[in-house]
Scaffold this motif. Structure first.
Motif, PDB file in Angstrom:
ATOM      1  N   ARG A 134      14.147   3.063  12.590  1.00 13.55           N
ATOM      2  CA  ARG A 134      14.172   1.615  12.715  1.00 13.55           C
ATOM      3  C   ARG A 134      15.411   1.215  13.516  1.00 13.55           C
ATOM      4  N   ASN A 135      15.214   0.309  14.460  1.00 17.72           N
ATOM      5  CA  ASN A 135      16.352  -0.166  15.248  1.00 17.72           C
ATOM      6  C   ASN A 135      17.419  -0.764  14.342  1.00 17.72           C
ATOM      7  N   GLY A 136      18.672  -0.434  14.620  1.00 18.90           N
ATOM      8  CA  GLY A 136      19.783  -1.026  13.879  1.00 18.90           C
ATOM      9  C   GLY A 136      20.304  -0.174  12.739  1.00 18.90           C
ATOM     10  N   ASP A 137      19.633   0.932  12.407  1.00 17.52           N
ATOM     11  CA  ASP A 137      20.088   1.785  11.310  1.00 17.52           C
ATOM     12  C   ASP A 137      21.074   2.841  11.816  1.00 17.52           C
ATOM     13  N   VAL A 138      22.038   3.192  10.970  1.00 13.81           N
ATOM     14  CA  VAL A 138      22.982   4.270  11.277  1.00 13.81           C
ATOM     15  C   VAL A 138      22.777   5.380  10.262  1.00 13.81           C
ATOM     16  N   PRO A 139      23.208   6.619  10.566  1.00 15.86           N
ATOM     17  CA  PRO A 139      22.909   7.745   9.673  1.00 15.86           C
ATOM     18  C   PRO A 139      23.516   7.628   8.283  1.00 15.86           C
TER      19      PRO A 139
ATOM     20  N   LEU B 198       5.391   7.598  -6.069  1.00 17.71           N
ATOM     21  CA  LEU B 198       5.372   6.615  -4.988  1.00 17.71           C
ATOM     22  C   LEU B 198       4.538   7.102  -3.814  1.00 17.71           C
ATOM     23  N   ASN B 199       3.786   6.200  -3.242  1.00 18.54           N
ATOM     24  CA  ASN B 199       3.052   6.499  -2.014  1.00 18.54           C
ATOM     25  C   ASN B 199       3.964   6.146  -0.834  1.00 18.54           C
ATOM     26  N   TYR B 200       4.465   7.145  -0.134  1.00 18.09           N
ATOM     27  CA  TYR B 200       5.341   6.876   1.006  1.00 18.09           C
ATOM     28  C   TYR B 200       5.007   7.797   2.168  1.00 18.09           C
ATOM     29  N   GLU B 201       5.388   7.373   3.355  1.00 21.35           N
ATOM     30  CA  GLU B 201       5.191   8.201   4.538  1.00 21.35           C
ATOM     31  C   GLU B 201       6.414   8.091   5.450  1.00 21.35           C
ATOM     32  N   ILE B 202       6.675   9.160   6.174  1.00 20.99           N
ATOM     33  CA  ILE B 202       7.769   9.178   7.145  1.00 20.99           C
ATOM     34  C   ILE B 202       7.269   8.567   8.445  1.00 20.99           C
ATOM     35  N   VAL B 203       8.006   7.590   8.955  1.00 20.50           N
ATOM     36  CA  VAL B 203       7.667   6.965  10.239  1.00 20.50           C
ATOM     37  C   VAL B 203       8.905   7.039  11.143  1.00 20.50           C
ATOM     38  N   GLY B 204       8.794   6.447  12.327  1.00 20.39           N
ATOM     39  CA  GLY B 204       9.902   6.500  13.279  1.00 20.39           C
ATOM     40  C   GLY B 204      11.113   5.726  12.797  1.00 20.39           C
TER      41      GLY B 204
ATOM     42  N   PRO C  11      21.241  13.150  11.096  1.00 20.04           N
ATOM     43  CA  PRO C  11      22.134  14.265  10.758  1.00 20.04           C
ATOM     44  C   PRO C  11      22.660  14.170   9.328  1.00 20.04           C
ATOM     45  N   THR C  12      21.734  14.236   8.369  1.00 19.01           N
ATOM     46  CA  THR C  12      22.050  14.203   6.940  1.00 19.01           C
ATOM     47  C   THR C  12      21.336  15.382   6.274  1.00 19.01           C
ATOM     48  N   PRO C  13      21.701  15.757   5.051  1.00 17.54           N
ATOM     49  CA  PRO C  13      21.097  16.949   4.436  1.00 17.54           C
ATOM     50  C   PRO C  13      19.573  16.958   4.395  1.00 17.54           C
ATOM     51  N   ASP C  14      18.931  15.811   4.110  1.00 15.73           N
ATOM     52  CA  ASP C  14      17.461  15.799   4.083  1.00 15.73           C
ATOM     53  C   ASP C  14      16.859  15.025   5.258  1.00 15.73           C
ATOM     54  N   GLY C  15      17.714  14.592   6.197  1.00 12.66           N
ATOM     55  CA  GLY C  15      17.227  13.920   7.404  1.00 12.66           C
ATOM     56  C   GLY C  15      17.035  12.425   7.279  1.00 12.66           C
ATOM     57  N   THR C  16      17.176  11.876   6.050  1.00  8.54           N
ATOM     58  CA  THR C  16      17.005  10.433   5.877  1.00  8.54           C
ATOM     59  C   THR C  16      18.379   9.769   5.730  1.00  8.54           C
ATOM     60  N   PRO C  17      18.487   8.492   6.100  1.00  6.45           N
ATOM     61  CA  PRO C  17      19.788   7.815   6.074  1.00  6.45           C
ATOM     62  C   PRO C  17      20.427   7.779   4.692  1.00  6.45           C
TER      63      PRO C  17
ATOM     64  N   GLU D  87       0.828  -1.214   0.000  1.00  9.44           N
ATOM     65  CA  GLU D  87       0.000   0.000   0.000  1.00  9.44           C
ATOM     66  C   GLU D  87       0.855   1.255   0.000  1.00  9.44           C
ATOM     67  N   LYS D  88       1.906   1.241   0.837  1.00 10.01           N
ATOM     68  CA  LYS D  88       2.765   2.412   0.914  1.00 10.01           C
ATOM     69  C   LYS D  88       4.146   2.013   1.401  1.00 10.01           C
ATOM     70  N   LEU D  89       5.096   2.886   1.119  1.00  4.63           N
ATOM     71  CA  LEU D  89       6.480   2.705   1.544  1.00  4.63           C
ATOM     72  C   LEU D  89       6.710   3.499   2.820  1.00  4.63           C
ATOM     73  N   SER D  90       7.287   2.857   3.822  1.00  2.00           N
ATOM     74  CA  SER D  90       7.638   3.543   5.059  1.00  2.00           C
ATOM     75  C   SER D  90       9.084   4.019   4.988  1.00  2.00           C
ATOM     76  N   VAL D  91       9.296   5.286   5.252  1.00  2.00           N
ATOM     77  CA  VAL D  91      10.645   5.863   5.341  1.00  2.00           C
ATOM     78  C   VAL D  91      10.972   5.990   6.819  1.00  2.00           C
ATOM     79  N   TYR D  92      11.965   5.230   7.254  1.00  2.00           N
ATOM     80  CA  TYR D  92      12.240   5.121   8.686  1.00  2.00           C
ATOM     81  C   TYR D  92      13.121   6.266   9.173  1.00  2.00           C
ATOM     82  N   GLY D  93      12.459   7.363   9.542  1.00  2.00           N
ATOM     83  CA  GLY D  93      13.150   8.491  10.147  1.00  2.00           C
ATOM     84  C   GLY D  93      13.548   9.564   9.150  1.00  2.00           C
ATOM     85  N   ASN D  94      13.300  10.825   9.533  1.00  2.00           N
ATOM     86  CA  ASN D  94      13.774  11.965   8.735  1.00  2.00           C
ATOM     87  C   ASN D  94      14.467  12.987   9.630  1.00  2.00           C
ATOM     88  N   ASP D  95      15.007  12.483  10.752  1.00  2.00           N
ATOM     89  CA  ASP D  95      15.691  13.367  11.704  1.00  2.00           C
ATOM     90  C   ASP D  95      17.146  12.958  11.922  1.00  2.00           C
TER      91      ASP D  95
END
Length: 343
Positions: free
Chosen positions: A298-303, A290-296, A226-232, A216-224
């Motif tokens: 994800r454990n285990g990801d680095v910037p 693309l249908n996507y939304e920003i969510v919290g 320390p990168t230029p657009d906040g995503t990893p 249904e949609k793509l989840s983007v895990y975090g936009n906060d």
């Protein structure tokens, strides 16, 4: 005589592309795979591409008796390329013991079985996750490895330590660990690509499955972050380029060009792209929104993770060549063809 190579996990995503590259370079391939996250149909598709159907043994590498039995009938194997492993970061956080058991016991069993037959030429499918949250970018092989954030990543780090320890006490062993960054893309034939069972854990198949209507949609895990657009930010590499690196590493071993028993190489492009940049590039090459939304997070990801792959260029005579647009276009074409075949 063709040199015989054992490929564990050879029906999987990276494994199948490497099998194609090996056959095209005149190697004879034997695949071991338990088909837990792959499909035997891949063998037929490899044959369509290369004209050769590799020997296949369905085998759970956690069963050492089964592994020894397979190798008993293939004593003339010159080298092993070890892909077989569970690889979902989120799942590994939720089920750490599953990952430690599968990924490490499988590795140990194949090493024990091969040691009993003699010398070892061994290429290990590792990951940039062994660098943890790097303090310096781009990442070189001189970067200190750290405790990764996920059990999946930690199995790769522990596996490398096992190989390094073994290389110190077994002078006849030759180990190369290839530290991948983020493989995407598919073979130009559209016959093999990334087709995970269940919900995808990697970004690219989630994007293509959302675009084709399976999700249904793509989840983007975090936009906060320390990168230029906040995503990893990650270093994305075409799987065909990655497969070619394995052939280069294998030839280095078989030609006895290793400078030490245990070597490590980064495999990446040296370019970092954020999740949102990948989404925008996909929308551009596919002409689909693309249908996507920003969510919290994800454990285990680095910037940020992106490579300096100069060592592989110097020692393996290898360099990634395909552009981000080529990678994403091939992923999208593969998704469309795969769904047309199966629906």
């Amino acid at each position: 005589m063709k040199k015989k190579v054992l490929v564990t996990g050879g029906c999987g995503y990276i494994g199948s592309h490497t099998v194609v590259a090996l056959i095209q370079n005149n190697f004879e391939v034997i695949i071991i795979d338990d088909l837990s996250n792959s499909n035997a149909q891949t063998l037929n598709n490899i044959k369509k591409i290369t004209g050769v159907k590799p020997t296949f043994c369905e085998c759970d590498l956690k069963d050492i008796h089964h592994v020894k039995n397979v190798l008993k009938y293939n004593k003339d194997i010159e080298a092993t390329i070890h892909f077989a492993a569970y690889k979902a970061v989120g799942e590994s956080v939720a089920q750490p013991l599953l990952y430690y058991q599968n990924n490490l016991v499988s590795l140990i069993n194949i090493l024990i079985s091969q040691l009993e037959l003699g010398n070892i030429n061994f290429i290990f499918s590792s990951s940039a996750t062994v660098y943890g949250n790097p303090k310096k970018l781009p990442i070189t092989e001189e970067n200190q490895t750290e405790r990764p954030f996920s059990p999946y990543g930690n199995t790769k780090k522990i596996a490398e330590e096992i190989l390094e320890d073994l290389s110190k006490v077994n002078a006849e062993s030759n180990m190369i660990s290839l530290r991948y960054f983020n493989p995407i893309g598919a073979h130009e034939s559209g016959l093999i690509g990334e087709l995970p069972t269940g919900i995808p854990n990697n970004l690219m198949p989630y994007i293509t499955q959302t675009a084709i209507g399976l999700r249904e949609k793509l989840s983007v895990y975090g936009n906060d972050y320390p990168t230029p657009d906040g995503t990893p930010i990650r270093d994305y590499i075409h799987v065909v380029d990655l497969a070619k690196a394995h052939v280069k590493a294998l030839k280095r071993q078989l030609q006895q060009k290793q400078e030490k028993n245990f070597e490590t190489f980064n495999l990446g492009t040296g370019n970092g792209y954020s999740v949102l940049e990948i989404i925008k590039t996909f929308e551009k090459v596919s002409n689909k929104k693309l249908n996507y939304e920003i969510v919290g997070r994800r454990n285990g990801d680095v910037p940020s993770l992106y490579a300096n792959a100069k060592l592989a260029e110097q020692k393996l005579l290898w360099k990634a060549n395909k552009s981000l647009e080529e990678m994403i276009t091939s992923s999208w074409l593969w998704e469309q063809k795969a769904r047309h075949q199966t629906l």
